[in-house]
Motif scaffolding. Structure first.
Motif, PDB file in Angstrom:
ATOM      1  N   LEU A 150       0.848  -1.186  -0.059  1.00  0.00           N
ATOM      2  CA  LEU A 150      -0.010  -0.048   0.038  1.00  0.00           C
ATOM      3  C   LEU A 150       0.772   1.272  -0.034  1.00  0.00           C
ATOM      4  CD1 LEU A 150      -2.493  -1.274   2.493  1.00  0.00           C
ATOM      5  CD2 LEU A 150      -3.133  -0.827   0.357  1.00  0.00           C
ATOM      6  N   ASP A 151       0.334   2.147  -0.807  1.00  0.00           N
ATOM      7  CA  ASP A 151       1.280   3.418  -0.871  1.00  0.00           C
ATOM      8  C   ASP A 151       0.493   4.589  -0.371  1.00  0.00           C
ATOM      9  OD1 ASP A 151       2.958   5.482  -1.673  1.00  0.00           O
ATOM     10  OD2 ASP A 151       2.161   5.293  -3.726  1.00  0.00           O
ATOM     11  N   VAL A 152       1.023   5.040   0.722  1.00  0.00           N
ATOM     12  CA  VAL A 152       0.642   6.162   1.494  1.00  0.00           C
ATOM     13  C   VAL A 152       1.504   7.026   2.118  1.00  0.00           C
ATOM     14  CG1 VAL A 152      -2.014   5.175   2.109  1.00  0.00           C
ATOM     15  CG2 VAL A 152      -0.112   4.792   3.613  1.00  0.00           C
ATOM     16  N   ARG A 153       1.265   8.149   2.383  1.00  0.00           N
ATOM     17  CA  ARG A 153       2.166   8.960   3.119  1.00  0.00           C
ATOM     18  C   ARG A 153       2.445   8.547   4.431  1.00  0.00           C
ATOM     19  NH1 ARG A 153       2.451  12.533   6.687  1.00  0.00           N
ATOM     20  NH2 ARG A 153       0.316  12.478   6.710  1.00  0.00           N
ATOM     21  N   ALA A 154       1.443   8.561   5.119  1.00  0.00           N
ATOM     22  CA  ALA A 154       1.399   8.074   6.693  1.00  0.00           C
ATOM     23  C   ALA A 154       2.104   6.805   6.856  1.00  0.00           C
ATOM     24  CB  ALA A 154      -0.015   7.753   7.254  1.00  0.00           C
ATOM     25  N   LYS A 155       2.951   6.746   8.267  1.00  0.00           N
ATOM     26  CA  LYS A 155       3.402   5.335   8.609  1.00  0.00           C
ATOM     27  C   LYS A 155       2.147   4.202   8.722  1.00  0.00           C
ATOM     28  CE  LYS A 155       6.024   3.154  11.999  1.00  0.00           C
ATOM     29  NZ  LYS A 155       7.100   3.442  13.310  1.00  0.00           N
ATOM     30  N   LEU A 156       2.315   3.150   8.259  1.00  0.00           N
ATOM     31  CA  LEU A 156       1.206   2.227   8.291  1.00  0.00           C
ATOM     32  C   LEU A 156       1.620   0.760   8.946  1.00  0.00           C
ATOM     33  CD1 LEU A 156      -1.696   1.576   6.859  1.00  0.00           C
ATOM     34  CD2 LEU A 156      -0.447   0.864   4.867  1.00  0.00           C
ATOM     35  N   ILE A 157       1.039   0.472  10.200  1.00  0.00           N
ATOM     36  CA  ILE A 157       1.421  -0.670  10.714  1.00  0.00           C
ATOM     37  C   ILE A 157       0.037  -1.349  11.330  1.00  0.00           C
ATOM     38  CG2 ILE A 157       3.568   0.568  11.730  1.00  0.00           C
ATOM     39  CD1 ILE A 157       1.883   1.117  14.067  1.00  0.00           C
ATOM     40  N   PRO A 158       0.469  -2.707  11.568  1.00  0.00           N
ATOM     41  CA  PRO A 158      -0.987  -3.548  12.106  1.00  0.00           C
ATOM     42  C   PRO A 158      -0.967  -3.331  13.513  1.00  0.00           C
ATOM     43  CG  PRO A 158       1.222  -4.855  12.154  1.00  0.00           C
ATOM     44  CD  PRO A 158       1.444  -3.569  11.348  1.00  0.00           C
ATOM     45  N   ALA A 159      -2.382  -3.403  14.064  1.00  0.00           N
ATOM     46  CA  ALA A 159      -2.666  -3.188  15.359  1.00  0.00           C
ATOM     47  C   ALA A 159      -2.081  -4.369  16.345  1.00  0.00           C
ATOM     48  CB  ALA A 159      -4.353  -3.285  15.547  1.00  0.00           C
ATOM     49  N   GLU A 160      -1.921  -4.089  17.567  1.00  0.00           N
ATOM     50  CA  GLU A 160      -1.472  -4.980  18.417  1.00  0.00           C
ATOM     51  C   GLU A 160      -2.519  -5.753  18.957  1.00  0.00           C
ATOM     52  OE1 GLU A 160       1.537  -3.846  21.518  1.00  0.00           O
ATOM     53  OE2 GLU A 160       2.499  -2.621  19.930  1.00  0.00           O
ATOM     54  N   PHE A 161      -3.856  -5.389  19.225  1.00  0.00           N
ATOM     55  CA  PHE A 161      -4.724  -5.960  19.937  1.00  0.00           C
ATOM     56  C   PHE A 161      -6.157  -6.124  18.796  1.00  0.00           C
ATOM     57  CE2 PHE A 161      -2.758  -3.175  23.062  1.00  0.00           C
ATOM     58  CZ  PHE A 161      -2.278  -3.922  23.908  1.00  0.00           C
ATOM     59  N   ASN A 162      -6.585  -7.332  19.046  1.00  0.00           N
ATOM     60  CA  ASN A 162      -7.950  -7.717  18.151  1.00  0.00           C
ATOM     61  C   ASN A 162      -9.177  -7.926  18.990  1.00  0.00           C
ATOM     62  OD1 ASN A 162      -6.998  -6.880  15.381  1.00  0.00           O
ATOM     63  ND2 ASN A 162      -5.712  -8.876  15.444  1.00  0.00           N
ATOM     64  N   ASN A 163      -9.025  -9.234  19.498  1.00  0.00           N
ATOM     65  CA  ASN A 163     -10.197  -9.724  20.208  1.00  0.00           C
ATOM     66  C   ASN A 163     -10.357  -8.951  21.389  1.00  0.00           C
ATOM     67  OD1 ASN A 163     -11.114 -11.556  18.339  1.00  0.00           O
ATOM     68  ND2 ASN A 163     -10.069 -13.208  19.523  1.00  0.00           N
ATOM     69  N   ALA A 164      -9.391  -8.355  22.056  1.00  0.00           N
ATOM     70  CA  ALA A 164      -9.439  -7.778  23.404  1.00  0.00           C
ATOM     71  C   ALA A 164      -9.426  -6.208  23.339  1.00  0.00           C
ATOM     72  CB  ALA A 164      -8.300  -8.289  24.569  1.00  0.00           C
ATOM     73  N   ALA A 165      -9.289  -5.652  22.286  1.00  0.00           N
ATOM     74  CA  ALA A 165      -8.913  -4.374  22.046  1.00  0.00           C
ATOM     75  C   ALA A 165     -10.140  -3.430  22.700  1.00  0.00           C
ATOM     76  CB  ALA A 165      -9.139  -3.930  20.397  1.00  0.00           C
ATOM     77  N   GLY A 166     -11.396  -3.821  22.562  1.00  0.00           N
ATOM     78  CA  GLY A 166     -12.600  -3.036  22.938  1.00  0.00           C
ATOM     79  C   GLY A 166     -12.577  -3.199  24.486  1.00  0.00           C
ATOM     80  N   VAL A 167     -12.204  -4.021  25.075  1.00  0.00           N
ATOM     81  CA  VAL A 167     -12.319  -4.308  26.508  1.00  0.00           C
ATOM     82  C   VAL A 167     -10.843  -3.432  27.046  1.00  0.00           C
ATOM     83  CG1 VAL A 167     -11.808  -5.979  28.354  1.00  0.00           C
ATOM     84  CG2 VAL A 167     -13.152  -6.487  26.554  1.00  0.00           C
ATOM     85  N   LEU A 168      -9.935  -3.656  26.530  1.00  0.00           N
ATOM     86  CA  LEU A 168      -8.813  -2.866  27.180  1.00  0.00           C
ATOM     87  C   LEU A 168      -8.958  -1.375  26.868  1.00  0.00           C
ATOM     88  CD1 LEU A 168      -5.827  -2.517  28.232  1.00  0.00           C
ATOM     89  CD2 LEU A 168      -5.003  -3.130  25.770  1.00  0.00           C
ATOM     90  N   GLY A 169      -9.501  -0.769  25.611  1.00  0.00           N
ATOM     91  CA  GLY A 169      -9.862   0.491  25.412  1.00  0.00           C
ATOM     92  C   GLY A 169     -10.872   1.017  26.193  1.00  0.00           C
ATOM     93  N   ALA A 170     -11.923   0.263  26.494  1.00  0.00           N
ATOM     94  CA  ALA A 170     -12.755   0.672  27.428  1.00  0.00           C
ATOM     95  C   ALA A 170     -12.252   1.298  28.691  1.00  0.00           C
ATOM     96  CB  ALA A 170     -14.064  -0.088  27.540  1.00  0.00           C
ATOM     97  N   ALA A 171     -11.538   0.210  29.260  1.00  0.00           N
ATOM     98  CA  ALA A 171     -10.840   0.491  30.560  1.00  0.00           C
ATOM     99  C   ALA A 171      -9.950   1.622  30.529  1.00  0.00           C
ATOM    100  CB  ALA A 171      -9.997  -0.788  30.845  1.00  0.00           C
ATOM    101  N   GLN A 172      -9.214   1.722  29.287  1.00  0.00           N
ATOM    102  CA  GLN A 172      -8.245   3.035  29.041  1.00  0.00           C
ATOM    103  C   GLN A 172      -9.160   4.322  29.313  1.00  0.00           C
ATOM    104  OE1 GLN A 172      -4.879   3.063  29.182  1.00  0.00           O
ATOM    105  NE2 GLN A 172      -4.381   1.092  29.115  1.00  0.00           N
ATOM    106  N   ARG A 173     -10.147   4.204  28.706  1.00  0.00           N
ATOM    107  CA  ARG A 173     -11.098   5.312  28.618  1.00  0.00           C
ATOM    108  C   ARG A 173     -11.287   5.780  30.203  1.00  0.00           C
ATOM    109  NH1 ARG A 173     -11.803   9.930  25.985  1.00  0.00           N
ATOM    110  NH2 ARG A 173     -13.940  10.367  25.486  1.00  0.00           N
TER     111      ARG A 173
END
Length: 269
Positions: free
Chosen positions: A240-263
């Protein structure tokens, strides 16, 4: 936001994360180090119809179960709740795969009363973004990276979350941008690759068109790609050709749980 809970004594836990979906409610505790306490990660069945009061009662039982499992009094520890809908000032304004009774409901007030603690409500895609920006690919040494970060979750649809210096711009729906006369996620969501039997090259061409348009609109410094497809990131991210740095996420199944707690841990973000 309301709270009637007394301040908690010193605890190894900083927040409770709850991620509500149409079929299950994932949950876990997050430690004072901002990391998911893996031994507490679990899920409960979403009550049929996902009516707000029924969901709140299930979440109350989840908190009791966590207290029993850890042997700790969790009173006063805040909770973050991710929901599949637009959330503005604690009020839900849309409902995807859940009861329409959520629309117009001050869910923050309801959950705060039922759970007897401070509760912070946010959209589920925003929660996934919080996980990455405060503890994952968009962070460094436990702090958000400087600049603008865009999380895109490629799955059944396209979820999106946008941050500037760690501050969330809530309810960004970049998956519903119109591109070439089509809703973007109808052409570039990961499910389309399977449904239309696309090759990697064919899917990459669609994703390139989508990302180029999104980058033109908001000029992010970093784009984090999530969803199950990100586990195969070596097949498509380098092409993929974009200006921004492009990387994969570290969390998938638990992302919503961790992110809700981080909020809940960073309510001003």
């Amino acid at each position: 936001m309301a709270s009637s809970a007394a301040p908690a004594s010193k605890s190894q836990f900083a927040a409770i994360g709850l991620d509500m979906g149409g079929s299950s409610i994932k949950y876990a505790l997050v430690g004072t180090d901002g990391k998911l306490v893996e031994s507490t990660l679990n899920k409960a069945i979403t009550p049929e119809g996902a009516h707000p009061e029924a969901v709140a009662e299930v979440m109350a039982q989840i908190v009791r179960d966590l207290q029993e499992a850890t042997g700790e009094d969790l009173a006063g520890i805040p909770a973050g709740v991710a929901v599949p809908g637009i959330v503005i000032d604690g009020v839900v304004h849309s409902a995807a795969n859940i009861d329409k009774a959520w629309i117009g409901l001050d869910a923050t007030a309801m959950f705060s009363k039922v759970l007897d603690r401070d509760v912070y409500l946010l959209n589920d895609a925003d929660a996934a973004g919080m996980a990455e920006v405060y503890a994952g690919a968009g962070s460094k040494d436990g702090a958000p990276l400087k600049g603008s970060t865009l999380l895109l979750t490629l799955g059944t649809g396209i979820g999106s979350a946008f941050f500037r210096d760690g501050v969330l711009f809530p309810n960004v729906e970049f998956g519903h941008l119109e591109i070439d006369g089509f809703d973007a996620e109808s052409k570039a969501a990961a499910r389309v690759m399977r449904e239309e039997n696309l090759s990697w090259d064919e899917y990459i061409a669609r994703l390139q068109r989508y990302l180029s348009h999104v980058e033109f609109l908001c000029s992010p410094d970093l784009i984090v790609i999530g969803g199950a497809i990100s586990e195969d990131h070596e097949h498509f991210l380098p092409k993929l050709d974009v200006r921004a740095k492009l990387i994969p996420a570290e969390f998938n199944n638990a992302a919503g749980v961790l992110g809700a707690a981080q909020r809940a841990m960073h309510p001003g973000s």
